[in-house]
Design a protein around this motif. Structure first.
Motif, PDB file in Angstrom:
ATOM      1  N   VAL A 157       0.834  -1.205   0.000  1.00 20.72           N
ATOM      2  CA  VAL A 157       0.000   0.000   0.000  1.00 20.72           C
ATOM      3  C   VAL A 157       0.865   1.249   0.000  1.00 20.72           C
ATOM      4  CG1 VAL A 157      -1.732   1.312   1.281  1.00 20.72           C
ATOM      5  CG2 VAL A 157      -1.895  -1.167   1.162  1.00 20.72           C
ATOM      6  N   ARG A 160       2.413   1.995  -3.581  1.00 18.96           N
ATOM      7  CA  ARG A 160       1.612   1.767  -4.792  1.00 18.96           C
ATOM      8  C   ARG A 160       1.620   3.022  -5.662  1.00 18.96           C
ATOM      9  NH1 ARG A 160      -4.157   1.932  -1.724  1.00 18.96           N
ATOM     10  NH2 ARG A 160      -3.997   4.051  -0.989  1.00 18.96           N
ATOM     11  N   GLY A 170      -0.322  -1.744  -7.347  1.00 22.25           N
ATOM     12  CA  GLY A 170       0.676  -1.925  -6.294  1.00 22.25           C
ATOM     13  C   GLY A 170       1.176  -3.343  -6.267  1.00 22.25           C
ATOM     14  N   SER A 328      -3.232  -3.783  -2.207  1.00 22.56           N
ATOM     15  CA  SER A 328      -2.818  -2.391  -2.390  1.00 22.56           C
ATOM     16  C   SER A 328      -3.929  -1.490  -2.904  1.00 22.56           C
ATOM     17  CB  SER A 328      -1.578  -2.313  -3.280  1.00 22.56           C
ATOM     18  OG  SER A 328      -1.741  -3.101  -4.411  1.00 22.56           O
TER      19      SER A 328
END
Lengths: 514, 143
Positions: A157, A160, A170, A328
């Motif tokens: 995350v 990304r 991501g 993500s």
């Protein structure tokens, strides 16, 4: 992960595909030969054992990484467990963000990519060879794997790409590039490209061919033998409709049915345990005793340990990096919250579902033991424990469940097919993300990958491409080699995020909404 | 000034509900809160691709609700001189409407009858039906 089964001995259904009449044999043979000749070294490299043992180094690689992350983050999987549940329940979600992807949705989607045949058949292989003791080591490794997931999904995350139109991309290829760049470490781009290549190969193999192959084996078990290409074309057609035609309704149906199947599976297992509740104490006794003595299984307690570790590592994909791609997409201001949520994945996949399978097999008395010594009786070859009907793999699980609920084999077959389908959909996405990372985004480029993906569905169901599948297994675990190197370099980033988040949670800056 | 919450959608009774709500608002000198709720559950299941596109889709959905749905309402209300606000939210429709009522301290709710068949209303429940059951303030259902 579902694809390692073959290497661990679940080759029975694959053999069924091999028994198919000679029509495709010629082509198959050629493909096999070319593949085996050029990729065999790679497969043996990834799956090679430590000298003098039957312990593959890749399993050690995954388990050692999980242990390091567990220590580095101070038993995060236990400390943060209640907070993870609160996040999934939506206690910390801002009501004004309703309509965005929730933590629950990201978790459910990532789970449907990992829960599958490994939980059903793979565990049977592990318990069949390593005895009840394997369960103990499987649970332990599953608990450790939670820390790996936590690390990779937080990074997924954090690093990304967000595009102007609001979509996101991501996964490891992005944190390997951007994270390494940010910290001034060289080789990030190289690792990202390697990861992407392995991810595409893994998606086509383990995430696709192996799935359609196993689904076909299950269907022909129930309705009788028929050519695999028929299953292949039907499956490919459905997959095509979903990933190319955008026919979301089919995907939505599966995504709904798969969790129901998962819950049904666990509930049935619990019922069987309840019926035999007087045996539960005995079963846990077997698990603990077997974990440290082996109770007569091949390889003793080390054999049990290897089987358990293998199963956990290959079932929940912790450290492979695939889940980081799925997670993500969540809309969150705090990347670490996605890490918290994702650590539930190995828990549900391995500690809950895999353990249920193992307990049912043990409790229904499928494994034959000597009443005098209490040790398990080995089969003639001495490689696995003798079972009541001589079953192994998915047939063993099926027999264990059907012993209490007749007709369960049909539900199980349906579950396997649906799990296979949802795994294909998930991996088509993982592969696509790696593809667009390498070749750039664009309608035509994406379409090329999707069409290739569908063709491989047919190939997987129609043929027994042993070496090809071996190779794609190896590719998936090669993803873990690259990914975990990246995680070691980037774990201080996660630690900073964790400390800052925990401080703000304590001070009340991060509010509870519900 | 007391407030009236109008649950507004693209159903066939929406126009008459708006008309009715305006009449009361004018007579009782109330502020009108025009609320549109987009059905959404955080526990539904999405494919990876849907996850990726969710933020984009949400923007598009809100955009469309603002222009296509609320645009004409604003025009009518601007002309009428009634004080008003528009709210677009995601969630379970009747629960979200009730939350708006609570947050605004509104004194009544007006909604249009959505025109479910008796069968679907029986199976899935209707917004009007559940609101009438649980709302803490008077509910007017406009046919």
């Amino acid at each position: 992960m579902k694809q390692f089964l073959k290497a661990t001995g679940l080759s029975v259904p694959l053999m069924a595909a091999a028994a198919m009449p000679a029509m495709a044999q010629g082509i198959d043979q050629t493909v096999n030969d070319i593949f085996a000749g050029s990729t065999g070294w790679f497969v043996s490299l990834i799956f090679s054992n430590f000298p003098g043992t039957s312990f593959p180094w890749i399993v050690a690689w995954l388990v050692v990484a999980a242990t390091i992350f567990t220590i580095y983050f101070g038993l995060i999987q236990f400390r943060a467990f209640p907070h993870s549940i609160a996040l999934v329940k939506g206690d910390y979600s801002d009501p004004n963000d309703a309509g965005e992807v929730s933590h629950f949705q990201a978790l459910a989607t990532a789970l449907s990519g990992t829960v599958g045949l490994g939980n059903i058949a793979g565990v049977a292989v592990a318990v069949g060879i390593g005895g009840p003791g394997a369960t103990f080591w499987m649970i332990l490794a599953g608990l450790m794997g939670m820390a790996s997931k936590f690390t990779e999904c937080t990074l997924g995350v954090k690093y990304r790409n967000e595009y102007p139109d609001g979509t996101v991309s991501g996964g490891p290829m992005y944190y390997l590039t951007k994270g390494f760049e940010e910290r001034g470490i060289p080789m990030g781009k190289f690792l990202a490209v390697m990861f992407s290549i392995f991810c595409i190969l893994g998606a086509l193999g383990g995430g696709n061919m192996f799935q359609s192959n196993q689904a076909h084996a299950q269907i022909s078990n129930v309705v009788g033998d028929y050519p695999g290409w028929i299953t292949g074309i039907v499956f490919a057609g459905i997959v095509f409709a979903v990933i190319v035609g955008g026919l979301k309704s089919i995907a939505r149906v599966t995504e709904k049915v798969v969790p129901i199947m998962g819950v049904l599976y666990v509930v049935t297992a619990l019922l069987i345990l309840l019926i035999n509740f007087d045996q539960i104490g005995w079963a846990f006794g077997q698990i603990f005793e077997g974990a440290f003595t082996g109770l007569g299984v091949a390889g003793g307690f080390v054999g049990a340990l290897i089987q358990g570790f293998k199963r956990a590592a290959f079932s929940n994909e912790a450290g492979v990096g695939s889940a980081a791609i799925a997670h993500s997409a969540v809309r969150t201001k705090e990347p670490i919250t996605e890490g918290f949520v994702s650590l539930l994945e190995p828990f549900i996949d391995t500690v809950v579902i895999c353990t249920m399978t193992a307990l049912v097999i043990i409790i229904t008395g499928q494994l034959v033991s000597d009443p005098e010594t209490g040790l398990y009786v080995l089969n003639e070859a001495g490689t696995a424990i003798q079972t009541v009907d001589g079953n192994s793999g998915v047939a063993l699980t099926s027999a264990a469940f059907s012993a209490s609920f007749s007709g369960f084999q049909y539900i199980l077959a349906l579950a396997v097919i649906l799990f296979a389908f949802s795994t294909m959909i998930s991996w088509s996405y993982y592969g696509l993300k790696a593809w667009t990372f390498l070749f750039g985004e664009g309608k035509t480029k994406e379409l090329i990958f999707k069409v290739i993906f569908c063709l491989f569905v047919i190939i997987g169901a129609a043929a027994n491409l042993g070496p090809v599948i071996d190779f794609s297994d190896a590719a998936i675990f090669a993803m873990a080699v690259v990914n975990i190197i990246g995680l070691y370099f980037l774990m201080p980033v996660v630690k900073r995020e964790l400390e800052s988040y925990m401080a703000r949670l304590k001070s009340g800056e991060i509010k509870k909404f519900n | 000034m007391s407030k009236i919450v109008l649950g507004y959608d693209d159903g066939r009774s929406a126009a008459s509900a708006l008309e009715f709500a305006m009449k009361i608002a004018k007579a009782e000198e109330c502020e009108l809160v025009v609320a549109h709720v987009l059905e959404w559950s955080p526990y539904s299941f999405l494919t990876p691709e849907e996850l990726e596109e969710r933020h984009k889709r949400r923007k598009e959905e809100i955009e469309r609700a603002q222009t296509a749905l609320m645009g004409p309402v604003r025009e009518v209300l601007d002309k009428s001189g009634i004080p008003y606000r528009c709210e677009i939210k995601y969630g379970h429709i009747s629960e979200t409407l009730l939350e708006i009522v609570k947050d605004e301290g509104a004194s009544q709710i007006v909604i249009g009858r959505t025109g479910h068949t008796p069968f679907s209303a029986r199976v899935f429940g209707s917004v009007a039906g559940s609101l009438a059951q649980v709302a803490p303030v008077p509910v007017t259902i406009v046919p």
